[in-house]
Design an enzyme around this catalytic site. Structure first.
Site, mmCIF file in Angstrom:
data_model
loop_
_atom_site.group_PDB
_atom_site.id
_atom_site.type_symbol
_atom_site.label_atom_id
_atom_site.label_comp_id
_atom_site.label_asym_id
_atom_site.label_seq_id
_atom_site.Cartn_x
_atom_site.Cartn_y
_atom_site.Cartn_z
ATOM 1 N N GLU A 243 0.807 -1.226 0.000
ATOM 2 C CA GLU A 243 0.000 0.000 0.000
ATOM 3 C C GLU A 243 0.836 1.271 0.000
ATOM 4 O O GLU A 243 0.483 2.247 -0.650
ATOM 5 C CB GLU A 243 -0.956 0.003 1.198
ATOM 6 C CG GLU A 243 -2.031 -1.066 1.077
ATOM 7 C CD GLU A 243 -3.087 -0.946 2.154
ATOM 8 O OE1 GLU A 243 -3.737 0.100 2.249
ATOM 9 O OE2 GLU A 243 -3.251 -1.920 2.922
ATOM 10 N N HIS A 259 6.575 -26.845 3.699
ATOM 11 C CA HIS A 259 5.774 -27.953 3.196
ATOM 12 C C HIS A 259 5.188 -27.650 1.826
ATOM 13 O O HIS A 259 4.332 -28.386 1.347
ATOM 14 C CB HIS A 259 4.678 -28.287 4.219
ATOM 15 C CG HIS A 259 5.254 -28.731 5.533
ATOM 16 N ND1 HIS A 259 5.571 -30.043 5.812
ATOM 17 C CD2 HIS A 259 5.647 -28.018 6.616
ATOM 18 C CE1 HIS A 259 6.104 -30.121 7.023
ATOM 19 N NE2 HIS A 259 6.159 -28.898 7.523
ATOM 20 N N LYS A 350 -13.795 -0.185 -4.355
ATOM 21 C CA LYS A 350 -14.929 -0.018 -3.428
ATOM 22 C C LYS A 350 -16.049 0.774 -4.118
ATOM 23 O O LYS A 350 -17.223 0.457 -3.961
ATOM 24 C CB LYS A 350 -14.473 0.690 -2.153
ATOM 25 C CG LYS A 350 -13.666 -0.204 -1.217
ATOM 26 C CD LYS A 350 -13.256 0.516 0.056
ATOM 27 C CE LYS A 350 -12.453 -0.386 0.967
ATOM 28 N NZ LYS A 350 -11.975 0.237 2.179
#
Ligand code: PA5
Length: 354
Positions: A243, A259, A350
């Site tokens: 950001e 893993h 948004k």
């Protein structure tokens, strides 16, 4: 006297930095120690002791409003007698009921995922606590007389991490879920104030670890690895670099990355030189995880950049580790010549969602 290279010069040019930083994010970050102290004092005045049994704790929040609660969970998890979970989505898990404490945290008060969880928590009769600077959440809390912790407006959510994390810890303290926090808060605030001097823009790059790290990461893709306590700090670094510096960055944690992701480092070979791995280390890490970090470093491209946490309490150690990332991300923004504050892509998305 040797001439500075142009990038170092950029980092040491405080008037150019101030001109670039239109919303004063450097100042906000520099004031984090005071923010932590103030947030704790205000929350302690606001929150009443309520030591009755809690079935579980959920934090509903997104992005800059969620990471603070993750941090609190990472610090105090091992002493909690109940589950604490962060929900970054529209729906609460099925187990949330009237014995659950639900923190609804949204800096703006208008984040749709968080408001959706808040609505569900009310339907299920959960004990809701709202933390916001205003918006629809503050209005709803007023209408329904919900416990509300109001935080100062006008900041970027990520610069309000003290206001968004410390009240959660103070509420857990008031509920008897964690022990006395005052010493931790005092130590953390003082440590952040010291670090603000060490990392601040007035401290030249030659003597400033945050500027030096930004120079190493500039133009590359940072990959931040943590383990246990520092896993949340790795996530914070990633978000801050995304950001503030508008730059891709990734994070992961030990032992899980052993893993899967460790195999991914085999390809594509031609991109390897563009990644820079940063380890966030903490002295209380399980010895097998420390061993894993050492062994893994051998199979990573380039030299791993290491930062070890410092401080006595877990709160001070993790927030200090986050703090270095905050400063590094700001200096990476300066090196790119971008204003750290605006996050146009988030705002635009948004708006388009309606
Ligand atoms: O840093 C940001 O601006 C975002 O990550 C926001 O925090 C996120 O979009 C959620 O918004 P709010 O914090 O207002 O709930």
């Amino acid at each position: 006297m040797d001439a500075k290279d142009p990038l170092t010069e950029k980092l040491d040019d405080t008037s150019a930095i101030l001109a670039l930083d239109t919303q004063g994010q450097f100042g906000m970050v520099a004031g984090l120690g005071e923010q932590v102290r103030e947030a704790y004092g205000a929350a302690r005045e606001r929150v009443e002791e309520s030591p009755h049994e809690v079935g579980g704790v959920v934090v509903a929040g997104m992005g800059g409003s969620a990471i603070g609660a993750d941090l609190v969970r990472g610090v105090y998890d091992s002493s909690l007698y109940c589950n604490m979970e962060t929900v970054r989505n529209y729906s609460l898990p099925g187990w949330v009921d009237s014995r659950t404490v639900v923190f609804a945290i949204s800096y703006s008060g208008n984040t749709e995922e968080t408001l959706s969880c808040l609505g569900q928590a009310l339907e299920r009769g959960s004990r809701v606590i709202c933390i916001t600077s205003g918006g629809r959440m503050a209005a709803l809390a007023g209408e329904q007389e919900l416990p509300l912790i109001t935080i100062p407006s006008g900041l970027q959510p990520r610069a309000a991490i003290g206001y968004l994390s410390i009240p959660v810890a103070a509420c857990l303290e008031a509920m008897g879920l964690v022990g006395e926090l005052e010493d931790d808060v005092r130590e953390t605030a003082a440590a952040l104030e010291d670090l603000a001097e060490a990392y601040g823009m007035d401290r030249p790059a030659a003597d400033n670890p945050a500027k030096q790290l930004a120079l190493k990461l500039h133009g590359n893709i940072p990959v931040i690895y943590g383990a246990e306590l520092t896993a949340v700090a790795a996530r914070r670094w990633k978000g801050q670099i995304n950001e503030n510096a508008k730059t891709l960055a990734f994070c992961n944690e030990f032992p899980e990355l052993n893993h899967n992701e460790i195999v991914g480092w085999e390809r594509p070979a031609d991109l390897q030189a563009r990644f820079r791995v940063v380890y966030l280390e903490d002295r209380e890490t399980h010895t097998q995880n420390l061993k894993r970090m050492e062994l893994t470093a051998d199979s990573l491209p380039g030299e791993v950049i290491r930062h070890a946490t410092s401080g006595a309490s877990r709160l001070a150690r993790v927030l200090s580790a986050c703090y270095l990332g905050d400063w590094v991300s700001l200096y990476m923004a300066v090196l790119q010549g971008v204003d750290p504050s605006p996050v146009e892509r988030i705002e635009e998305l948004k708006r388009r969602l309606g």
